[in-house]
Design an enzyme around this catalytic site. Structure first.
Site, PDB file in Angstrom:
ATOM      1  N   LYS A 149      -3.614 -11.998  -1.944  1.00 11.73           N
ATOM      2  CA  LYS A 149      -3.249 -10.591  -2.174  1.00 11.73           C
ATOM      3  C   LYS A 149      -1.845 -10.598  -2.762  1.00 11.73           C
ATOM      4  O   LYS A 149      -0.925 -11.176  -2.167  1.00 11.73           O
ATOM      5  CB  LYS A 149      -3.270  -9.812  -0.852  1.00 11.73           C
ATOM      6  N   ASP A 151       1.303  -8.536  -4.256  1.00 10.05           N
ATOM      7  CA  ASP A 151       1.945  -7.214  -4.176  1.00 10.05           C
ATOM      8  C   ASP A 151       2.920  -6.971  -5.333  1.00 10.05           C
ATOM      9  O   ASP A 151       3.058  -7.809  -6.229  1.00 10.05           O
ATOM     10  CB  ASP A 151       2.640  -7.112  -2.803  1.00 10.05           C
ATOM     11  N   ARG A 207      -5.777  -2.834  -6.743  1.00  4.13           N
ATOM     12  CA  ARG A 207      -5.550  -1.586  -6.015  1.00  4.13           C
ATOM     13  C   ARG A 207      -5.382  -0.451  -7.013  1.00  4.13           C
ATOM     14  O   ARG A 207      -4.797  -0.629  -8.079  1.00  4.13           O
ATOM     15  CB  ARG A 207      -4.318  -1.747  -5.133  1.00  4.13           C
ATOM     16  N   ASP A 211      -0.462   2.918  -0.760  1.00  3.75           N
ATOM     17  CA  ASP A 211      -1.113   2.476   0.479  1.00  3.75           C
ATOM     18  C   ASP A 211      -1.841   3.608   1.199  1.00  3.75           C
ATOM     19  O   ASP A 211      -1.315   4.708   1.365  1.00  3.75           O
ATOM     20  CB  ASP A 211      -0.072   1.901   1.458  1.00  3.75           C
TER      21      ASP A 211
END
Ligand SMILES: *[C@@H]1O[C@H](CO)[C@@H](O)[C@H](O)[C@H]1NC(C)=O
Ligand SMILES: *[C@@H]1O[C@H](CO)[C@@H](O)[C@H](O)[C@H]1NC(C)=O
Ligand SMILES: *[C@@H]1O[C@H](CO)[C@@H](O)[C@H](O)[C@H]1NC(C)=O
Ligand SMILES: *[C@@H]1O[C@H](CO)[C@@H](O)[C@H](O)[C@H]1NC(C)=O
Ligand SMILES: *[C@@H]1O[C@H](CO)[C@@H](O)[C@H](O)[C@H]1NC(C)=O
Ligand SMILES: *[C@@H]1O[C@H](CO)[C@@H](O)[C@H](O)[C@H]1NC(C)=O
Ligand SMILES: *[C@@H]1O[C@H](CO)[C@@H](O)[C@H](O)[C@H]1NC(C)=O
Length: 504
Positions: A149, A151, A207, A211
């Site tokens: 993952k 970021d 994504r 969030d």
């Protein structure tokens, strides 16, 4: 007009080559797993990961497809100048090092997910991978990592147009590929610079928003672009409600394809702040749009109701459908006059699924979501459900009768879920696992034994749901939907008499 045959041919071609997708052979259906962030944040440790992994096995979640155990931020101690500046795992949190954790997860039949950041620092302020892509990819591969993952914090301004973001994320993609180890690449730049336009060529998922947090529809200024028309969000933010993310997803459903998925962020089911109906709707939508299904709750304290949502194989089978095509929103409108901002709207999504009738007509998923605060009778016409096959009711599918299967009808009871939770001796006992014989007369689906694709092809009743009713030609599908809840159906072409009976 795009005929059904054409779209099936395109799907078959995509499946054969995953054309346009990253060629690492991974995430041919959306990835499933668990990530510690939503419930634990920076409180990470070897103990937490391994204890959770055992529960994933004990609760039958592994056998439903939840494969990756993903460690999120806050695990490192910085870089080692005497070792090519490679990252050091914090020995207080990971006393045996990361390779030992990977080994233990692999021994359980699970995959190991790692976290880093395409910036100078991670979001938690730890060392980031920008400029260190090769050494970090090599380190991860040497540890036995199966998933990254990646970021977007502290990116030193390397964002603002698609090419800059693409280039920054492609560097890690190439470094991962060069290790020779298949590592699922989960890109997490929160939808900045339209990753759905370029992510598929370098990553397995991206994504699409800031969030998620554990709220159905609470507006929060830190996650702007709320409401059904807000698609062009320059400020991803955080504290994004399920409704906020659902709206953002509605514009880009066509970007999902085998090997490359829109990531609506990790699940909040089980974190306690939404109603059961809201969690059902949240899980249903994530499944229907082919988002990765990454659990985000503390499995040591899971409730029976939450386990039963996350264990619904009929819904997961929609997510893992071999055709790999996302449902799309067909309509959204407000029926509540007090709803000034349109948040409390009702909406209908539908999408193609692989045929399970043995005939040539594909199945269809239909999802009715009720944003109202009152129970609502919702109606979906065949004309709207099949709008992609022909406008204004001209699709041949509208002239056919359809069997309607309720995908939530076989949700396991709280007693059954409680028995599964109890049989694992909860948190500490790793010698006893989930005993499939003692729980559930109907049995549970085991995707380790029989893949979803195979189970669907064999018309397994645990995947097909319960027959509710039949919709007649040119008819309307009607369901009474709980406040902030969902009804989810699989439509199957009504058999013309000669088809074989379903497997029971
Ligand atoms: C690396 O990329 C090549 C070309 O796309 C692909 O064939 C290969 O499978 C990839 N290897 C890994 C480990 O991802
Ligand atoms: C840093 O690397 C050196 C050389 O490989 C090694 O001896 C040392 O133990 C490493 N330090 C830490 C904290 O891992
Ligand atoms: C650092 O990387 C170089 C080149 O990959 C390699 O030859 C060397 O052995 C590495 N050093 C350490 C301490 O791992
Ligand atoms: C759905 O149809 C029923 C029966 O005609 C009607 O009572 C109901 O108001 C309709 N629902 C909506 C949201 O229009
Ligand atoms: C775990 O369960 C087994 C079988 O029920 C039991 O014999 C054992 O004592 C349990 N261990 C712990 C630590 O509770
Ligand atoms: C599971 O439960 C059944 C029925 O109680 C029992 O016969 C069987 O031995 C158990 N299996 C395991 C692996 O514990
Ligand atoms: C699921 O199937 C696998 C492979 O056959 C088997 O090892 C596993 O024990 C099964 N899981 C359950 C819960 O029965």
């Amino acid at each position: 007009m795009v005929s059904r045959r054409t779209s099936l041919t395109v799907t078959a071609a995509l499946l054969a080559s995953t054309a346009g997708a990253l060629d690492n052979g991974l995430a041919i259906t959306p990835q499933m797993g668990w990530d510690n962030w939503n419930s634990f944040g920076c409180e990470v440790s070897e103990t937490l990961l391994l204890q959770t992994a055992q529960l994933i096995v004990d609760y039958g979640l592994k056998d439903l497809g939840y494969h990756y155990v993903i460690l999120d931020d806050c695990w490192s101690l910085g870089r080692n100048a005497s070792n090519n500046n490679s990252l050091i795992a914090d020995p207080a949190k990971f006393p045996r090092g990361m390779a030992a954790v990977a080994d233990d997860l692999h021994a359980l039949g699970l995959g190991f997910g790692m976290y880093s950041d395409a910036g100078k620092y991670t979001c938690g302020g730890y060392a980031g991978s920008l400029g260190y892509e090769t050494v970090d990819a090599n380190t991860f591969a040497s540890w036995g990592v199966d998933y990254l993952k990646y970021d977007n914090c502290f990116n030193e301004g390397q964002a603002g147009n698609q090419l800059i973001s693409y280039t920054r994320y492609a560097t890690m993609s190439k470094a991962l590929n060069a290790t020779g180890r298949p590592i699922l690449y989960s890109l997490c730049n929160w939808g900045e610079d339209y990753p759905w336009n370029w992510g598929s060529t370098i990553a397995n998922s991206w994504r699409i928003s800031g969030d998620v947090y554990d709220s159905w529809d609470r507006p929060d200024s830190r996650c702007p672009c709320d409401g059904p028309d807000a698609w062009n969000c320059g400020l991803p933010g955080f504290h994004c409600s399920v409704t906020n993310i659902m709206n953002k997803a509605s514009f880009i459903t066509s970007k999902a394809q085998p090997g490359a998925w829109n990531d609506l962020d990790m699940l909040e089911v089980g974190n306690g702040a939404m109603t059961d109906a809201e969690y059902v709707a949240h899980f249903s939508l994530w499944a229907a749009v082919k988002s990765p299904l990454i659990l985000g709750n503390d499995l040591r304290v899971i409730s029976p109701a939450d386990l039963s949502i996350l264990s619904n194989a009929a819904v997961i089978a929609v997510n893992q459908d071999p055709s790999g095509s996302s449902a799309a929103r067909r309509w959204i409108y407000t029926t509540d006059e007090t709803d000034v901002n349109g948040r409390a709207a009702i909406q209908m999504w539908s999408g193609n699924l692989e045929s399970t009738t043995g005939g040539e007509q594909n199945d269809m998923v239909v999802l009715l979501i009720n944003g109202n605060n009152a129970r609502t009778v919702m109606n979906a016409t065949l004309a709207d459900i099949f709008i992609d096959n022909g406008p204004a009711g001209t699709a041949p599918q509208v002239k056919m009768p359809w069997e309607v299967r309720d995908l939530w009808a076989n949700r396991m009871s709280n007693d059954e879920a409680q028995a599964i939770i109890s049989s694992s001796s909860a948190t500490a006992n790793t010698t006893t696992g989930y005993n499939a014989t003692t729980v559930g007369a109907g049995g549970r689906y085991n995707a380790t034994r029989t893949s979803y694709a195979e189970g669907l092809a064999r018309k397994n009743s645990l995947l097909l749901g319960n027959i509710e009713t039949t919709v007649q030609p040119s008819g309307t599908l009607t369901a009474t939907v709980d406040p902030h809840g969902a009804a989810m159906f699989r439509l199957r072409a009504v058999s013309t008499g000669t088809a074989k009976r379903d497997e029971l």
